[in-house]
Design a protein around this motif. Structure first.
Motif: not given
Length: 353
Positions: A82-93
């Motif tokens: 699991a590599l996808v990072r989300r912050k406040e509902g948005r993908v940041v990477n």
């Protein structure tokens, strides 16, 4: 004919650094070293047997990659990382996930080798190969030798055996001499980390090794960190393993230069290249010992001293401190005043002064 299915449940929560440290799997310094190598473009292979914790360690290492690095991942059949990072509902990477696809139709079949061939078109900073177990090992080492950091896992029994295992996998794709392929894989993966599940079912990062390429092209396997087992015993039917991690060598000059070229800050380089807890590099100890021996030998040759006579005279001077070495030498020779080797030493010293 029946249908067989294999279901593997992946824990969606990655382990944290504290989990590895508290569980005794590895030290903070070992984990930071591997993370910094990947961060600054050094390919790393995590090796070990089944259930040794390879994928778990790989999963944590990938969480340390900065968001501005583009990751291209390749997994076989099912997604475990699991590599996808989300912050406040948005993908940041930036992550490109790819999966292999098996099919009886050869035109619809997609294997890891095909995905590796496509990887460089996406301009990745880091390529993640979930596991090397076939001819894709050759495509992976070729990608790593282009300058892209490749992070992967492999089944093997030690750090040394990892490179030989890579060679055997590469030979499934190409016909080359073992020596040539060994040169390729050691260049592609400077760092190998070996994991193992002990008899008490605890997992340990047993060794981190660097393959140093010397100026003449030869390879030197350089252990950096080791887990040393100090005692095995059984208490109340429970198997107990006692051991500790320690650092045994600093990184080589060639790896230090490569990390510097890839942007690693100077303070990090100093920390990685410096010996730990006062332990000096084995090669430096040997060099210093030879240098001291050469200096002492040169001094005796320069002053024309005899080692045995000098040692005897020096020993006598401790027994009879009020009588000089030169005087004792004269007494031993009667009326003939022959300077002892120690006397010539002091005479030359006065001349130099």
């Amino acid at each position: 004919m029946g249908v067989a299915a294999s279901i593997r449940i992946v824990n969606p929560q990655n382990m944290k650094k504290e989990d590895f440290i508290d569980g005794g799997t590895a030290t903070e310094e070992m984990l930071d070293f591997l993370a910094e190598c990947i961060r600054y473009g050094i390919s790393v292979c995590v090796a070990g047997a089944t259930s040794s914790g390879k994928t778990t360690l790989l999963g944590w290492l990938l969480t340390t990659i900065p968001d501005n690095k583009r990751i291209y991942s390749i997994e076989n059949g099912s997604r475990e990382l699991a590599l996808v990072r989300r912050k406040e509902g948005r993908v940041v990477n930036s992550v490109i996930h790819t999966l292999t696809r098996d099919s009886e139709n050869e035109r619809q079949r997609i294997d890891q080798t095909a995905l590796l061939d496509m990887a460089l078109r996406f301009n990745p900073d880091i390529i993640v190969v979930g596991e090397m177990r076939g001819p894709e090992a050759n495509a992976a080492q070729e990608a790593a030798r282009t300058g892209v950091a490749v992070v992967t896992t492999i089944h093997s029994m030690s750090c040394d055996a990892t490179y030989r295992r890579m060679v055997s996998l590469c030979k499934r794709a190409v016909e080359m001499r073992d020596e040539t392929l060994m040169g390729f894989v050691t260049e592609a993966y400077p760092i190998v980390a070996f994991c193992k599940q002990l008899e008490n079912k605890e997992r340990r990062l047993m060794e981190i090794m660097e393959c140093e390429i010397l100026p003449d092209g030869t390879r030197s396997f350089r252990p950096l960190f080791e887990y040393q087992i100090e005692e095995n015993r059984i208490e109340n039917g429970k198997f107990i393993v006692k051991g500790s991690h320690r650092r045994v060598n600093a990184i080589s000059d060639s790896l230090r230069r490569r990390l510097m070229e890839n942007g690693m800050p100077q303070e990090m380089l100093v920390r990685l290249a410096a010996p730990l807890n006062g332990r000096r590099d084995r090669k430096m100890i040997a060099i210093e010992t030879l240098a001291c021996a050469g200096l002492v030998t040169g001094l005796f040759l320069l002053l024309n001293l005899n080692i045995s006579e000098f040692t005897e005279g020096l020993f006598d001077s401790f027994i009879h401190p009020r009588q000089g070495i030169r005087e004792k030498s004269g007494n031993r020779q009667g009326n003939e005043r022959r300077e002892s080797c120690a006397g010539r030493f002091w005479k030359h010293r006065k001349c130099l002064n």
